[in-house]
Scaffold this motif. Structure first.
Motif, PDB file in Angstrom:
ATOM      1  N   ILE A  67       0.835  -1.201   0.000  1.00  0.00           N
ATOM      2  CA  ILE A  67       0.000   0.000   0.000  1.00  0.00           C
ATOM      3  C   ILE A  67       0.867   1.247   0.000  1.00  0.00           C
ATOM      4  CG2 ILE A  67      -1.608   1.314   1.418  1.00  0.00           C
ATOM      5  CD1 ILE A  67      -2.855  -1.334   2.266  1.00  0.00           C
ATOM      6  N   ALA A  68       1.944   1.248   0.816  1.00  0.00           N
ATOM      7  CA  ALA A  68       2.839   2.420   0.852  1.00  0.00           C
ATOM      8  C   ALA A  68       3.525   2.631  -0.488  1.00  0.00           C
ATOM      9  CB  ALA A  68       3.877   2.234   1.960  1.00  0.00           C
ATOM     10  N   THR A  69       3.969   1.508  -1.092  1.00  0.00           N
ATOM     11  CA  THR A  69       4.637   1.613  -2.401  1.00  0.00           C
ATOM     12  C   THR A  69       3.669   2.118  -3.447  1.00  0.00           C
ATOM     13  OG1 THR A  69       6.129  -0.196  -1.800  1.00  0.00           O
ATOM     14  CG2 THR A  69       5.923   0.323  -4.139  1.00  0.00           C
ATOM     15  N   ALA A  70       2.459   1.601  -3.441  1.00  0.00           N
ATOM     16  CA  ALA A  70       1.445   2.044  -4.402  1.00  0.00           C
ATOM     17  C   ALA A  70       1.142   3.525  -4.211  1.00  0.00           C
ATOM     18  CB  ALA A  70       0.184   1.207  -4.268  1.00  0.00           C
ATOM     19  N   TYR A  71       1.020   3.900  -2.922  1.00  0.00           N
ATOM     20  CA  TYR A  71       0.759   5.321  -2.647  1.00  0.00           C
ATOM     21  C   TYR A  71       1.898   6.175  -3.174  1.00  0.00           C
ATOM     22  CZ  TYR A  71      -0.674   9.449   0.008  1.00  0.00           C
ATOM     23  OH  TYR A  71      -1.067  10.699   0.359  1.00  0.00           O
TER      24      TYR A  71
ATOM     25  N   LEU B 151       5.379   6.764   3.585  1.00  0.00           N
ATOM     26  CA  LEU B 151       5.900   6.130   4.801  1.00  0.00           C
ATOM     27  C   LEU B 151       4.895   6.223   5.947  1.00  0.00           C
ATOM     28  CD1 LEU B 151       9.604   7.386   4.691  1.00  0.00           C
ATOM     29  CD2 LEU B 151       8.747   5.084   4.185  1.00  0.00           C
ATOM     30  N   PHE B 152       4.239   7.382   6.028  1.00  0.00           N
ATOM     31  CA  PHE B 152       3.257   7.546   7.094  1.00  0.00           C
ATOM     32  C   PHE B 152       2.064   6.610   6.903  1.00  0.00           C
ATOM     33  CE2 PHE B 152      -0.375   9.862   9.032  1.00  0.00           C
ATOM     34  CZ  PHE B 152       0.075   9.827  10.340  1.00  0.00           C
ATOM     35  N   VAL B 153       1.615   6.500   5.657  1.00  0.00           N
ATOM     36  CA  VAL B 153       0.509   5.580   5.360  1.00  0.00           C
ATOM     37  C   VAL B 153       0.912   4.153   5.677  1.00  0.00           C
ATOM     38  CG1 VAL B 153      -0.867   4.562   3.504  1.00  0.00           C
ATOM     39  CG2 VAL B 153      -0.604   7.049   3.660  1.00  0.00           C
ATOM     40  N   GLY B 154       2.151   3.802   5.295  1.00  0.00           N
ATOM     41  CA  GLY B 154       2.622   2.458   5.607  1.00  0.00           C
ATOM     42  C   GLY B 154       2.685   2.207   7.099  1.00  0.00           C
TER      43      GLY B 154
END
Length: 550
Positions: free
Chosen positions: A14-18, A59-62
Motif C-alpha cells: 500500500i505504501a509503495t502504491a501510494y 511512509l506515514f501511510v505504511g
C-alpha cells in the motif's frame, strides 16, 4: 476497512502504491500541463519537494497500515485465546452443552453430553441430532422453533431419552448465534440433568404424604426436644393442633403417670444415638389419659444428632380389650369348669340311679357333653397360653416323630405314617408341634384309620418347610375351613370346634400359613407352610403336648 488482518507485505504494497501513484501524479501532472496548456514546468526543487512529500506520506501511510495490522492481529489473537478458553470450558463442563445448525446438524458436543446421552463426539458432529424414538421424547423441532421465536429459552423442563433407552429429566436453556446479516447460524443448548434431583423430590413428597397420612402420631423435635413438626394423626390422638404443639416440648403430653427414671433412661438412650421403644401413658389436651407404644430415634448427620423423630401408636383400646378378654376368659374357664363338675356329678348320680335305658342314655349324654365342654375350655386355655408365650426352636424331624409316636400309642389300631425328605432337619417354632398334634389327633378320631405326615422343603421357596397331614376319612366340612379363610365366624356360618382355629392361630403366630386340600381317597389334607428358623432363637427340649377333642 475489512476486518481481515493485513500482513507486513500488504502494508509495504500500500505504501509503495501510494508512493508510485503520488510520484506519477506529480510528474505526470506537470507534463500534461506543459504539453496541453504550454505552461512552464515546475522547477526541479519544487518537484523534488512534492516527491519528498509523497515519500513521507507513503511512509506515514505504511506506518498507519502497519499499526492497524498489529492491532487487528492482537485482537485476533485475543479472540482466538478467548475462543480456545471457551472451547476448553465447554469441553470440560460437567453439564452437557450441544450446538446445532437450524437444520439440526450437530456443531458442538462436549464430553458431558457423551456421558449423559451415550453418543460419542465423533458419532454426532456434522450429523443430525441423535434421538431415540419414544412417546416421551421432547419435540426437538418445537424447541428449535421456540428458541428462534423467543430468542432463547431459559430453564425449560424436558424429558429426553438416552442411547440406552432410559429417560432423563433436564432443565434446558438455549441461545442463538447469528451472522452479521442477523440470520441464525447456530443454536446452543445447555442441559442440566435433574433426574436424581427430581427423583429425590418425588421420594420426599411420597415420604411427606406417608407421614401426613400415617395412622400413628408422628412428631419431630430439634436436639433440645422442641417440637418442630406434628402430623395430622398427632392432632387427632393428642387433641393438640399443629400450631399449639410446634414450639413446645413433649412435656405438654406428660401425664404424671411415668416416674422421672423413665424419662432419664429415655434421654440417656436417644442422646447416645440408640432408639427408644417403650410403653407410655400420656395425657391428651382434654386431660384424658391414653396408653401408647412410643418409639423415639435420633436423626443424625455426620455423626451429629440434629433432632429426633417420635412415633406413638395408641393402644388404649387394644389394651383394654386384652384386659377384658383376659378377665372374661379366666372367669369363663373357672366358672365353666366348676359348673360342669356340678353337672357331671349330678348326671353321674342320675345315670347310676337310672332304672330304664332311656334315662341312662340321657344322663350319659349329659356326662359326655359336660366332658366335651370342659375339654373345650382346656383347649381355649392352651390356645391362650401358646399365643401369649414366646416360641423357641426345635428340629422339625424330632417334633414330627414325637407326634407320630404319641398318636400310635393312643391309637394302636390306626396306621400313622411319616415320610421326611432327606436333609430337612431344620429348626422350626416348637409351638407348631401342637398344631401337628391337633391335626393328627383330629384325623384319627374323626377321619379314617390311616394318617400320613409328610415333611419336605417347599418347591417354590427354599426358606420354607411344608408339613402335610392327610387322611383317608370323610374330609373336613367346607364350612369349617371357610370360617378360617374368612378370618371369623358369623351366627349362621361357623365351625363346630376350636381345633382348626388352634392350628391356624399357632401356625400364623409362627410366621407360616395353612392350606386345605383333599386326598385321592377323598380325605382331608392340611399343609402347614413354615419358615425355617436360622437358629438365632433358643432351642427347646421341652415336650409340648396337647390332646383334646375338637
Amino acid at each position: 476497512m475489512d476486518d481481515t488482518p493485513l500482513d507486513t507485505y500488504d502494508a509495504r504494497a500500500i505504501a509503495t502504491a501510494y508512493l508510485g501513484f503520488g510520484a506519477i501524479g506529480i510528474l505526470g501532472g506537470e507534463l500534461v500541463l506543459s504539453t496541453l496548456f504550454g505552461t512552464q514546468m515546475a522547477s526541479p526543487s519544487a518537484i523534488g519537494k512534492g516527491l519528498l512529500f509523497v515519500v513521507v506520506s507513503s511512509l506515514f501511510v505504511g506506518f498507519l497500515v502497519n499499526r492497524k495490522n498489529e492491532r487487528i492481529a492482537q485482537q485476533q489473537a485475543s479472540v482466538r485465546t478467548s475462543l480456545e478458553k471457551l472451547e476448553n470450558i465447554v469441553s470440560a463442563s460437567p453439564i452437557p452443552i450441544v450446538s446445532v445448525t437450524p437444520d439440526r446438524r450437530v456443531t458442538r458436543w462436549n464430553e458431558a453430553a457423551t456421558e449423559t446421552f451415550g453418543w460419542t463426539r465423533d458419532e454426532v458432529l456434522g450429523a443430525q441430532l441423535p434421538s431415540v424414538a419414544s412417546d416421551r421424547q421432547v419435540g426437538v423441532e418445537e424447541i428449535l422453533e421456540q428458541t428462534t421465536r423467543e430468542d432463547g429459552l431459559s430453564n425449560v423442563e424436558i424429558e429426553l431419552e438416552r442411547r440406552d433407552g432410559t429417560v432423563g429429566e433436564f432443565l434446558l436453556s438455549t441461545a442463538l448465534i447469528r451472522n452479521r446479516d442477523g440470520d441464525v447460524v447456530e443454536l446452543v443448548g445447555v442441559l442440566v440433568d435433574t433426574t436424581e434431583q427430581k427423583h429425590r423430590e418425588r421420594r420426599l413428597r411420597e415420604f411427606e404424604m406417608a407421614v401426613e397420612q400415617a395412622g400413628h402420631a408422628i412428631y419431630l423435635t430439634d436436639p433440645d426436644g422442641t417440637i418442630t413438626y406434628v402430623n395430622p394423626a398427632f392432632e387427632d390422638i393428642t387433641g393438640f393442633t399443629r400450631c399449639e404443639a410446634v414450639g413446645e416440648t413433649p412435656h405438654i403430653l406428660k401425664s404424671g403417670e411415668m416416674d422421672d427414671s423413665y424419662y432419664d433412661e429415655l434421654w440417656a438412650t436417644i442422646e447416645s444415638g440408640e432408639t427408644w421403644q417403650e410403653r407410655i401413658i400420656d395425657q391428651r389436651k382434654s386431660g384424658e389419659l391414653y396408653t401408647a407404644v412410643q418409639t423415639i430415634a435420633p436423626i443424625q448427620r455426620d455423626d451429629e444428632i440434629v433432632g429426633y423423630v417420635a412415633i406413638q401408636s395408641d393402644i388404649t383400646d387394644a389394651e383394654l380389650a386384652q384386659q377384658r378378654l383376659g378377665v372374661l376368659n379366666r372367669m369363663f374357664r373357672h366358672n365353666l369348669r366348676n359348673r360342669m363338675n356340678v353337672i357331671d356329678g349330678y348326671a353321674e348320680m342320675i345315670r347310676n340311679d337310672a332304672e330304664d335305658e332311656d334315662n341312662f342314655h340321657r344322663a350319659n349324654n349329659i356326662v359326655t357333653a359336660a366332658n366335651e365342654l370342659v375339654a373345650l375350655a382346656e383347649k381355649a386355655q392352651t390356645v391362650a397360653d401358646l399365643l401369649e408365650s414366646d416360641g423357641k426352636t426345635r428340629c422339625v424331624t424330632d417334633l414330627v416323630d414325637e407326634v407320630a409316636d404319641r398318636a400310635r400309642s393312643c391309637h394302636p389300631e390306626a396306621t400313622v405314617g411319616v415320610d421326611i425328605e432327606p436333609d430337612v432337619a431344620h429348626l422350626v417354632d416348637n409351638r407348631v408341634g401342637v398344631a401337628v398334634d391337633e391335626l393328627v389327633t383330629n384325623a384319627l378320631e374323626h377321619g379314617g384309620e390311616t394318617v400320613q405326615v409328610d415333611v419336605y422343603r417347599s418347591p417354590v421357596d427354599d426358606a420354607r418347610l411344608l408339613i402335610r397331614v392327610s387322611d383317608d376319612g370323610p374330609g373336613l366340612p367346607r364350612g369349617e375351613w371357610d370360617a378360617i379363610e374368612r378370618g371369623g365366624e358369623t351366627p349362621l356360618e361357623h365351625g363346630t370346634g376350636m381345633g382348626l382355629w388352634l392350628v391356624h392361630w399357632v401356625v400364623t403366630k409362627a410366621g407360616g400359613s395353612t392350606q386345605l386340600d383333599t386326598t385321592p381317597l377323598g380325605g382331608a389334607a392340611v399343609t402347614l407352610k413354615l419358615p425355617i428358623d436360622d437358629g438365632s432363637g433358643e432351642e427347646s427340649d421341652d415336650d409340648t403336648e396337647l390332646h383334646v377333642e375338637s
